[in-house]
Scaffold this motif. Structure first.
Motif, mmCIF file in Angstrom:
data_model
loop_
_atom_site.group_PDB
_atom_site.id
_atom_site.type_symbol
_atom_site.label_atom_id
_atom_site.label_comp_id
_atom_site.label_asym_id
_atom_site.label_seq_id
_atom_site.Cartn_x
_atom_site.Cartn_y
_atom_site.Cartn_z
ATOM 1 N N VAL A 45 9.541 -17.039 70.430
ATOM 2 C CA VAL A 45 9.551 -16.067 71.727
ATOM 3 C C VAL A 45 10.022 -16.771 73.137
ATOM 4 N N GLU A 46 10.764 -15.968 73.796
ATOM 5 C CA GLU A 46 11.299 -16.436 75.000
ATOM 6 C C GLU A 46 11.340 -15.259 75.713
ATOM 7 N N PRO A 47 11.287 -15.599 77.209
ATOM 8 C CA PRO A 47 11.144 -14.584 78.217
ATOM 9 C C PRO A 47 12.404 -13.451 77.949
ATOM 10 N N GLY A 48 12.190 -12.247 78.176
ATOM 11 C CA GLY A 48 13.266 -11.135 78.030
ATOM 12 C C GLY A 48 14.078 -11.110 79.133
ATOM 13 N N THR A 49 14.975 -12.202 79.435
ATOM 14 C CA THR A 49 15.811 -12.449 80.461
ATOM 15 C C THR A 49 17.197 -12.727 79.893
#
Length: 334
Positions: A190-194
């Protein structure tokens, strides 16, 4: 899926007294610095969390959002493999343990190991887990480890890596992804939604596939992502309930916030990915619902569901961003 309100409530309870005794100015400064690190673009080769005040501020500021994002990714894994249950779990760069809380809510009885290079984070994570009343968290092992290309992992059923890749150099990222692929039966990242968070997820997705894993979620397939680089990015949203502590630390007034995240789930065992996934917030109009979908066979498409579709139209009015389409008729075992 077993998770849930009880685990989320246990987390809020564990966090409730976290900033007692910490001067408000010190807490605010720690949060400001963490926000700068979270939104920045420069990888670091040192732990972001330096001391107890940093860690307490981080836990109050980020744990609820990280928990909900990882919980959403795990729900997609359960949807694709409802009969699968991990016996062992390794949380890489787990910090204070938000992903481990989500795993403990999704299944019961797994043996969790949390790896992180910040001793203050591990200490607080261990304290929060001990107060959780959840056996898998109370018995988890919290181990200090340098998170880089040289990390060696024992074989495990499930690896979670949440909001970690951004902190690493390119070499460390590829080494970590390769190590996770070699050690695990299932990998959840999971990573930031950027746009840059999505780019890191796509890079990891490609390496996981090259290592012999197949994509279980969010994609309906393991082919190349149909999004043309630089034109858009794939991300999702999770609703996060804000406690009074959360509102205090983040300076917000609303009782909730929406955490935007990108993710990939890949496995070495057979799964049944969804036929299509809703990739944008559905647009509800008079007599119709517009759905942006990533599909198994036709890549990206816009689907219009009208009243003439009967039950399907009623389902479309209730569908959420990130859900499977069409909705499954039967609930999974998770």
């Amino acid at each position: 899926m077993n998770v849930t309100l009880s685990t989320a409530e246990a987390l809020r309870t564990a966090l409730a007294g976290l900033l007692d005794g910490l001067p408000p100015k010190q807490a605010a400064q720690a949060v400001d610095r963490l926000i700068a690190n979270y939104r920045g673009t420069t990888p670091t080769d040192a732990p972001v969390l330096r001391d107890r005040s940093d860690v307490a501020a981080y836990a109050a500021y980020r744990m609820p959002a990280t928990f909900e994002a990882v919980r959403s990714a795990l729900a997609a894994l359960c949807e694709a493999a409802p009969e699968w249950t991990p016996v062992t779990h390794t949380d890489i760069g787990g910090g204070t343990g938000a992903a481990s809380w989500a795993v403990a809510g999704a299944w019961e009885g797994q043996r969790t190991t949390v790896l992180d290079w910040a001793e203050p984070a591990l200490t607080l994570g261990r304290e929060l887990a001990g107060a959780s009343g959840i056996e898998a968290l109370r018995t988890a092992e919290w181990r200090r480890a340098r998170i880089d290309a040289g990390l060696e992992l024992d074989p495990t059923d499930l690896v979670t890596i949440s909001y970690v890749l951004k902190e690493l150099t390119a070499r460390a990222r590829t080494g970590l992804v390769d190590a996770a692929a070699a050690a695990a039966q299932a990998v959840v990242m999971v990573e930031p939604g950027t746009p840059d968070g999505y780019a890191r997820i796509i890079e990891a997705r490609d390496r996981l596939i090259a290592a012999g894993l197949t994509v279980a979620a969010p994609c309906p397939h393991s082919d190349a992502c149909p999004i043309e680089p630089g034109t858009d990015w794939c991300h999702f949203s999770a609703r996060v309930s804000r406690s009074s502590l959360h509102r205090q630390v983040k300076g917000g007034s609303l009782p909730y916030e929406d955490e935007k995240f990108s993710y990939v789930v890949a496995t070495r065992f057979a799964t049944e990915p969804v036929r299509a996934r809703v990739t944008r917030k559905p647009q509800i109009r008079k007599g119709q619902v517009l759905l942006d979908l990533c599909t198994r066979d036709e890549a990206l498409q816009r689907s219009t569901v009208t009243k003439r579709h009967g039950e399907l139209y009623r389902a479309a009015r209730d569908i959420a961003w990130g859900d499977a389409w069409p909705p499954p008729h039967d609930e999974g075992a998770c």
